[in-house]
Design a protein around this motif. Structure first.
Motif, PDB file in Angstrom:
ATOM      1  N   ASP A  94      27.810  46.568 -16.328  1.00 44.20           N
ATOM      2  CA  ASP A  94      28.033  47.830 -15.631  1.00 44.20           C
ATOM      3  C   ASP A  94      26.862  48.804 -15.760  1.00 44.20           C
ATOM      4  N   TYR A  96      34.511  54.753 -16.038  1.00 46.40           N
ATOM      5  CA  TYR A  96      34.128  53.689 -15.122  1.00 46.40           C
ATOM      6  C   TYR A  96      35.358  53.356 -14.293  1.00 46.40           C
ATOM      7  N   ARG A  98      37.365  51.523 -11.073  1.00 46.39           N
ATOM      8  CA  ARG A  98      37.408  50.433 -10.092  1.00 46.39           C
ATOM      9  C   ARG A  98      38.252  50.941  -8.927  1.00 46.39           C
ATOM     10  N   TRP A  99      37.610  51.133  -7.782  1.00 45.70           N
ATOM     11  CA  TRP A  99      38.262  51.698  -6.607  1.00 45.70           C
ATOM     12  C   TRP A  99      38.863  50.597  -5.750  1.00 45.70           C
ATOM     13  N   PHE A 105      39.759  45.279  -5.166  1.00 42.50           N
ATOM     14  CA  PHE A 105      38.822  46.333  -5.535  1.00 42.50           C
ATOM     15  C   PHE A 105      37.549  46.245  -4.696  1.00 42.50           C
ATOM     16  N   ASP A 141      31.508  47.050  -7.211  1.00 43.83           N
ATOM     17  CA  ASP A 141      31.042  48.055  -8.158  1.00 43.83           C
ATOM     18  C   ASP A 141      29.676  48.572  -7.729  1.00 43.83           C
ATOM     19  N   SER A 198      31.258  53.921  -8.973  1.00 43.07           N
ATOM     20  CA  SER A 198      32.171  53.530 -10.047  1.00 43.07           C
ATOM     21  C   SER A 198      32.017  54.423 -11.273  1.00 43.07           C
TER      22      SER A 198
END
Length: 121
Positions: A5, A54, A56-57, A78, A81, A85
């Motif tokens: 990430d 962080y 996650r959409w 999702f 990323d 995010s």
């Protein structure tokens, strides 16, 4: 935050803190937003805002069926990323609940429902 990430955090820094080429988060001290000078407006504006979540959409849809009720309808997977995010925790205004819904056409979708917060005076 895992090493996977980390690139999203660097991309966020590039945009949010006007840093074109940070190699690591240690480079952020060179930004005008991080010097601890009390007379520097940007420094006082951001110095306590460096705690991130962080996120996650879910992928959004154009389905506005319940928008008047404040409910967002999303796809059940999702999105990829990226720097979106990374979210400063001071920007999180409320919690949401999610529920899986199945349409008449047997398509799954996610309902994202804001949870009301009680504010005390």
């Amino acid at each position: 935050m895992s090493n996977i990430d980390y690139p999203q955090l660097l991309d966020y820094y590039k945009i949010a803190y006007a840093m074109p080429n940070p190699i690591s988060y240690h480079d952020t001290r060179l930004s005008q937003y991080f010097p601890p000078h009390s007379n520097h407006r940007a420094s006082t504006l951001h110095q306590d805002q460096h705690v991130f979540a962080y996120i996650r959409w879910y992928n959004s849809t154009n389905d506005n069926e319940h928008r008047d009720e404040g409910i967002a309808i999303c796809l059940p997977e999702f999105s990829a990323d990226n720097y979106h995010s990374i979210l400063p925790v001071h920007c999180i205004h409320l919690e949401v609940a999610t529920a899986v819904d199945v349409t008449d056409m047997n398509e799954k979708r996610m309902l994202v429902i804001p949870m009301p917060k009680k504010y005390y005076a």
